[in-house]
Design a protein around this motif. Structure first.
Motif, PDB file in Angstrom:
ATOM      1  N   ARG A 167       8.673   6.791   2.598  1.00 27.70           N
ATOM      2  CA  ARG A 167       8.316   8.152   3.014  1.00 27.70           C
ATOM      3  C   ARG A 167       6.804   8.303   3.225  1.00 27.70           C
ATOM      4  O   ARG A 167       6.321   9.377   3.569  1.00 27.70           O
ATOM      5  CB  ARG A 167       8.813   9.149   1.964  1.00 27.70           C
ATOM      6  CG  ARG A 167      10.342   9.238   1.943  1.00 27.70           C
ATOM      7  CD  ARG A 167      10.794  10.015   3.145  1.00 27.70           C
ATOM      8  NE  ARG A 167      12.190   9.800   3.493  1.00 27.70           N
ATOM      9  CZ  ARG A 167      12.810  10.546   4.411  1.00 27.70           C
ATOM     10  NH1 ARG A 167      12.166  11.505   5.030  1.00 27.70           N
ATOM     11  NH2 ARG A 167      14.050  10.308   4.736  1.00 27.70           N
ATOM     12  N   VAL A 168       6.081   7.229   2.952  1.00 32.02           N
ATOM     13  CA  VAL A 168       4.627   7.228   3.153  1.00 32.02           C
ATOM     14  C   VAL A 168       4.339   6.775   4.587  1.00 32.02           C
ATOM     15  O   VAL A 168       4.620   5.635   4.950  1.00 32.02           O
ATOM     16  CB  VAL A 168       3.927   6.292   2.148  1.00 32.02           C
ATOM     17  CG1 VAL A 168       2.441   6.171   2.471  1.00 32.02           C
ATOM     18  CG2 VAL A 168       4.153   6.778   0.725  1.00 32.02           C
ATOM     19  N   ILE A 169       3.809   7.684   5.380  1.00 36.84           N
ATOM     20  CA  ILE A 169       3.547   7.416   6.792  1.00 36.84           C
ATOM     21  C   ILE A 169       2.041   7.295   6.991  1.00 36.84           C
ATOM     22  O   ILE A 169       1.293   8.190   6.598  1.00 36.84           O
ATOM     23  CB  ILE A 169       4.101   8.575   7.651  1.00 36.84           C
ATOM     24  CG1 ILE A 169       5.628   8.643   7.497  1.00 36.84           C
ATOM     25  CG2 ILE A 169       3.694   8.429   9.110  1.00 36.84           C
ATOM     26  CD1 ILE A 169       6.192  10.022   7.731  1.00 36.84           C
ATOM     27  N   PHE A 170       1.596   6.191   7.559  1.00 36.99           N
ATOM     28  CA  PHE A 170       0.172   6.052   7.845  1.00 36.99           C
ATOM     29  C   PHE A 170      -0.120   6.659   9.216  1.00 36.99           C
ATOM     30  O   PHE A 170       0.519   6.316  10.207  1.00 36.99           O
ATOM     31  CB  PHE A 170      -0.248   4.592   7.765  1.00 36.99           C
ATOM     32  CG  PHE A 170      -0.162   4.055   6.362  1.00 36.99           C
ATOM     33  CD1 PHE A 170      -0.973   4.584   5.365  1.00 36.99           C
ATOM     34  CD2 PHE A 170       0.759   3.068   6.021  1.00 36.99           C
ATOM     35  CE1 PHE A 170      -0.881   4.118   4.053  1.00 36.99           C
ATOM     36  CE2 PHE A 170       0.854   2.605   4.714  1.00 36.99           C
ATOM     37  CZ  PHE A 170       0.038   3.132   3.731  1.00 36.99           C
ATOM     38  N   GLY A 172      -5.326   8.315   7.815  1.00 35.64           N
ATOM     39  CA  GLY A 172      -4.628   9.530   7.405  1.00 35.64           C
ATOM     40  C   GLY A 172      -3.305   9.145   6.777  1.00 35.64           C
ATOM     41  O   GLY A 172      -2.811   8.031   6.990  1.00 35.64           O
ATOM     42  N   ILE A 173      -2.761  10.050   6.000  1.00 35.46           N
ATOM     43  CA  ILE A 173      -1.449   9.814   5.393  1.00 35.46           C
ATOM     44  C   ILE A 173      -0.628  11.081   5.557  1.00 35.46           C
ATOM     45  O   ILE A 173      -1.152  12.193   5.435  1.00 35.46           O
ATOM     46  CB  ILE A 173      -1.570   9.478   3.885  1.00 35.46           C
ATOM     47  CG1 ILE A 173      -2.371   8.193   3.657  1.00 35.46           C
ATOM     48  CG2 ILE A 173      -0.187   9.332   3.240  1.00 35.46           C
ATOM     49  CD1 ILE A 173      -2.718   7.927   2.189  1.00 35.46           C
ATOM     50  N   LEU A 174       0.642  10.909   5.861  1.00 32.23           N
ATOM     51  CA  LEU A 174       1.601  12.004   5.758  1.00 32.23           C
ATOM     52  C   LEU A 174       2.741  11.504   4.885  1.00 32.23           C
ATOM     53  O   LEU A 174       3.349  10.478   5.201  1.00 32.23           O
ATOM     54  CB  LEU A 174       2.142  12.402   7.142  1.00 32.23           C
ATOM     55  CG  LEU A 174       3.327  13.376   7.122  1.00 32.23           C
ATOM     56  CD1 LEU A 174       2.948  14.713   6.478  1.00 32.23           C
ATOM     57  CD2 LEU A 174       3.867  13.613   8.536  1.00 32.23           C
ATOM     58  N   ILE A 175       2.977  12.183   3.796  1.00 29.63           N
ATOM     59  CA  ILE A 175       4.156  11.842   3.001  1.00 29.63           C
ATOM     60  C   ILE A 175       5.232  12.863   3.326  1.00 29.63           C
ATOM     61  O   ILE A 175       5.040  14.065   3.136  1.00 29.63           O
ATOM     62  CB  ILE A 175       3.852  11.811   1.492  1.00 29.63           C
ATOM     63  CG1 ILE A 175       2.652  10.887   1.234  1.00 29.63           C
ATOM     64  CG2 ILE A 175       5.074  11.329   0.714  1.00 29.63           C
ATOM     65  CD1 ILE A 175       2.268  10.741  -0.217  1.00 29.63           C
ATOM     66  N   ALA A 176       6.329  12.365   3.887  1.00 35.20           N
ATOM     67  CA  ALA A 176       7.420  13.241   4.340  1.00 35.20           C
ATOM     68  C   ALA A 176       8.631  12.990   3.455  1.00 35.20           C
ATOM     69  O   ALA A 176       9.451  12.123   3.750  1.00 35.20           O
ATOM     70  CB  ALA A 176       7.744  12.970   5.804  1.00 35.20           C
ATOM     71  N   VAL A 213       0.844  -1.204   0.000  1.00 31.56           N
ATOM     72  CA  VAL A 213       0.000   0.000   0.000  1.00 31.56           C
ATOM     73  C   VAL A 213       0.880   1.255   0.000  1.00 31.56           C
ATOM     74  O   VAL A 213       0.582   2.241  -0.679  1.00 31.56           O
ATOM     75  CB  VAL A 213      -0.984   0.024   1.194  1.00 31.56           C
ATOM     76  CG1 VAL A 213      -1.977   1.175   1.054  1.00 31.56           C
ATOM     77  CG2 VAL A 213      -1.740  -1.297   1.301  1.00 31.56           C
ATOM     78  N   ARG A 214       1.976   1.199   0.755  1.00 31.72           N
ATOM     79  CA  ARG A 214       2.905   2.341   0.731  1.00 31.72           C
ATOM     80  C   ARG A 214       3.359   2.625  -0.698  1.00 31.72           C
ATOM     81  O   ARG A 214       3.435   3.774  -1.125  1.00 31.72           O
ATOM     82  CB  ARG A 214       4.168   2.020   1.549  1.00 31.72           C
ATOM     83  CG  ARG A 214       4.005   2.189   3.009  1.00 31.72           C
ATOM     84  CD  ARG A 214       5.374   2.122   3.727  1.00 31.72           C
ATOM     85  NE  ARG A 214       5.259   1.371   4.954  1.00 31.72           N
ATOM     86  CZ  ARG A 214       4.714   1.828   6.072  1.00 31.72           C
ATOM     87  NH1 ARG A 214       4.232   3.045   6.112  1.00 31.72           N
ATOM     88  NH2 ARG A 214       4.636   1.082   7.153  1.00 31.72           N
ATOM     89  N   LYS A 215       3.711   1.563  -1.403  1.00 30.70           N
ATOM     90  CA  LYS A 215       4.191   1.744  -2.781  1.00 30.70           C
ATOM     91  C   LYS A 215       3.098   2.365  -3.647  1.00 30.70           C
ATOM     92  O   LYS A 215       3.346   3.258  -4.452  1.00 30.70           O
ATOM     93  CB  LYS A 215       4.615   0.386  -3.385  1.00 30.70           C
ATOM     94  CG  LYS A 215       6.014  -0.027  -2.974  1.00 30.70           C
ATOM     95  CD  LYS A 215       6.645  -0.969  -4.000  1.00 30.70           C
ATOM     96  CE  LYS A 215       5.929  -2.308  -3.979  1.00 30.70           C
ATOM     97  NZ  LYS A 215       6.654  -3.347  -4.730  1.00 30.70           N
ATOM     98  N   LYS A 216       1.872   1.861  -3.471  1.00 31.73           N
ATOM     99  CA  LYS A 216       0.746   2.359  -4.260  1.00 31.73           C
ATOM    100  C   LYS A 216       0.498   3.847  -3.964  1.00 31.73           C
ATOM    101  O   LYS A 216       0.280   4.644  -4.884  1.00 31.73           O
ATOM    102  CB  LYS A 216      -0.503   1.525  -3.909  1.00 31.73           C
ATOM    103  CG  LYS A 216      -1.639   1.669  -4.874  1.00 31.73           C
ATOM    104  CD  LYS A 216      -2.862   0.859  -4.431  1.00 31.73           C
ATOM    105  CE  LYS A 216      -2.736  -0.617  -4.741  1.00 31.73           C
ATOM    106  NZ  LYS A 216      -3.985  -1.367  -4.461  1.00 31.73           N
ATOM    107  N   VAL A 217       0.535   4.208  -2.684  1.00 27.27           N
ATOM    108  CA  VAL A 217       0.317   5.608  -2.289  1.00 27.27           C
ATOM    109  C   VAL A 217       1.451   6.484  -2.830  1.00 27.27           C
ATOM    110  O   VAL A 217       1.216   7.582  -3.357  1.00 27.27           O
ATOM    111  CB  VAL A 217       0.219   5.737  -0.745  1.00 27.27           C
ATOM    112  CG1 VAL A 217       0.212   7.198  -0.313  1.00 27.27           C
ATOM    113  CG2 VAL A 217      -1.024   5.028  -0.227  1.00 27.27           C
TER     114      VAL A 217
END
Lengths: 377, 377
Positions: free
Chosen positions: B65-68, B209-213, B50-54
């Protein structure tokens, strides 16, 4: 797969819980407290009824003191970082999870005084004395886990609660491993703040947490829209709004509700005794296997939780867990996010193999584990 | 009930999303990154996919860098409070949500310099100039929402991203209302940190929620077990572990995945155009009703989101929403957790009536609303 890592999260969720989540997604995906239209009001009423249920389950001061959080880790951060003023003193136990240890280390860097009270295994009175010895004039809070996520030992919450109550010290209890398994009565135990991991012993979905704050939280760390007093540049004083910025996890909250119903229907004491029966069998079986070292005390009703740690002498815990995994048995190896506990146990290097059944495990599961350990080369 | 409050949370979740949550609860209630046994590894792999998809959906720097997070509010708190050093300067827009405004006000109290850049409605270049005028030597970050949750206006992210990139200022974008509706390309838009509310335009469950840092977060505010480097008294430096203490919301995360699939299958542009068609119809219809004041610009593709605010002159927004609710139409009244925006619009006292369709709304829904407003006494 035989799943025996239920202290991380209960691997099998009851059908009632899954249905409740499902129903919420289908019929109640509305933002409570936002907008005032009927769907939002319906959602708010549903959440409030869960607050009442949770408050009654833990004998909280009131439904409005039940705060839904994303996980027990957040609950602990909220309270530990939310109640300490500069220069305050806090005492935690030598068995605390990193969800307490790491926040407290940050507080220390920011000027708080931190002490770690030595837990004495199997001796509640000595443990209470460890804490009492460290109390100072500026001691603001004491944090103690109800039961260890490594050894399963239950700690003297009630006795320490009395001490805190007498001395006017805030008492924070980490109920991550105990809630849902054994009764927690905040009133009787003089608990001011209780952190709960509903996705463990309460069979709720992952992504849920509870913080019951019978007293206030002066410094909330998450701020945002609360659906109330929106014109203010700061959080409202009211609970739970003050501690619940942003959109709530409604499916998770309704899952908590169904989890409590599941426990009430099955009978908490009956469930607990069944799981303790399994751990007892495990303990006796492991005792008979040479080269096995057990880190938990002999299981005793209401003195321990259904969690047991062991090692096979000369082998790293991860090697044992891997071997068991290949035999179709899932147990957790390593430090279990509890650096302090392993320092206390002398197992920082090896970690431990942790076994934690749920109500869905059977005697056959334990026997399969025992047989596998017995024949491990 | 005709539900037109999808900017709060999309009221109808697609069957694919509900199935994904269901499947996770049934088959994947395991704690990723904990224990190393097969179920935990399976969960970790699922989350990673899912991280890769996001990451690919938003053109992030990398999957790690995809933080749930529990919600977009948490994402914004994590970044706003996580990147500012004492004495740093931060600029936010005059339309920001309380999830930015309240944290920034706390920063101000703690010694940060805060400025609020005036948004000029319908004039992107003037809005960018408002920001540029406030930039100082110690400006560390600029925060701008991609689109307003009150008026629906889309703000000049790309142009401001270029400014930030040139001047070495961190660029934080609140994508709460836009993500899933219009493309967000972090690379092209020079976005350093993107906050997302997947339960809105991405049709995921509430509680996500998502935070991409793309850049680091020096000061995380939530600390606990990360399943990695557990012996450390502080958080590991690695992402996403550093920002994901405690147990993740696995059902929610798998719901995000299904939400992205839903959008990809339907076609994001097609969905967006359909919703904009509804808002366009609403705008034209409301224009013809005497005594109606509209606070949104005329809807324009890729200049606005499917969100519109209006009032009936002389009537409080909550009275209008209540009347509509009695007619079976759910719209949101009040301040929409955005104090600043209402100061800017001059609607702090009355609030506004907000209408926000999703892809599941129809022309008939809009016509019912128009007809009700028309005949309101």
């Amino acid at each position: 797969m035989i799943y025996l890592d239920n202290a991380a999260t209960t691997g099998k969720k009851p059908p009632e819980v899954i249905s409740a989540v499902n129903r919420t997604l289908n019929e109640l995906s509305y933002n409570p407290g936002r907008g005032g239209h009927s769907p939002s009001v319906k959602a708010a009423e549903a959440v409030y009824s869960v607050r009442k249920k949770v408050a009654s389950f833990f004998a909280a001061k009131g439904a409005e003191r039940v705060i839904f959080t994303p996980s027990c880790t957040y609950s602990l951060n909220f309270v530990v970082k939310g109640i300490m003023h500069r220069g305050d003193h806090i005492i935690i136990s030598s068995m605390e999870h990193n969800a307490v240890y790491r926040p407290v280390e940050t507080l220390r860097k920011m000027g708080a005084e931190v002490d770690i009270a030595e837990v004495i295994f199997g001796d509640s009175e000595a443990t209470v004395r460890s804490f009492k010895r460290l109390i100072k004039k500026n001691t603001r809070a004491i944090v103690l886990m109800h039961g260890s996520n490594v050894t399963g030992e239950i700690f003297p919450i009630e006795a320490l609660g009395e001490v805190c109550n007498e001395k006017g010290i805030l008492f924070v209890v980490d109920g991550a491993q105990s809630a849902g398994l054994i009764p927690i009565d905040m009133k009787k135990m003089h608990i001011d703040y209780l952190a709960v991991a509903p996705h463990k012993g309460m069979y709720a979905p992952m992504g849920t947490g509870i913080l019951i704050a019978n007293k206030d939280i002066p410094f909330p760390i998450i701020e945002g829209g609360t659906g109330s007093q929106s014109a203010l540049p700061y959080l409202p004083e009211e609970y739970p709004e003050r501690m619940e910025s942003g959109t709530l996890n409604l499916p998770g909250i309704m899952g908590i509700s169904a989890g409590i119903d599941f426990i009430s229907k099955k009978g908490m004491d009956r469930m607990y005794r069944a799981e303790m029966g399994l751990v007892d069998r495990l303990y006796s079986g492991l005792k008979k296997i040479p080269n096995v070292q057990i880190y938990s005390e002999q299981p005793h009703l209401y003195k321990s939780l259904p969690v047991l740690s062991f090692n096979v002498k000369g082998k790293d815990s991860s090697r044992v867990a891997e071997y068991l995994n290949n035999k179709g048995i899932a147990v957790r190896a390593g430090l279990h996010c509890a650096a302090l506990a392993h320092k206390r146990l002398g197992t920082v290097t090896s970690g431990t193999v942790r076994v934690s059944p749920s109500v869905f495990n059977t005697v056959a599961d334990i026997d399969a584990l025992l047989s596998a350990v017995k024949f491990m080369k």
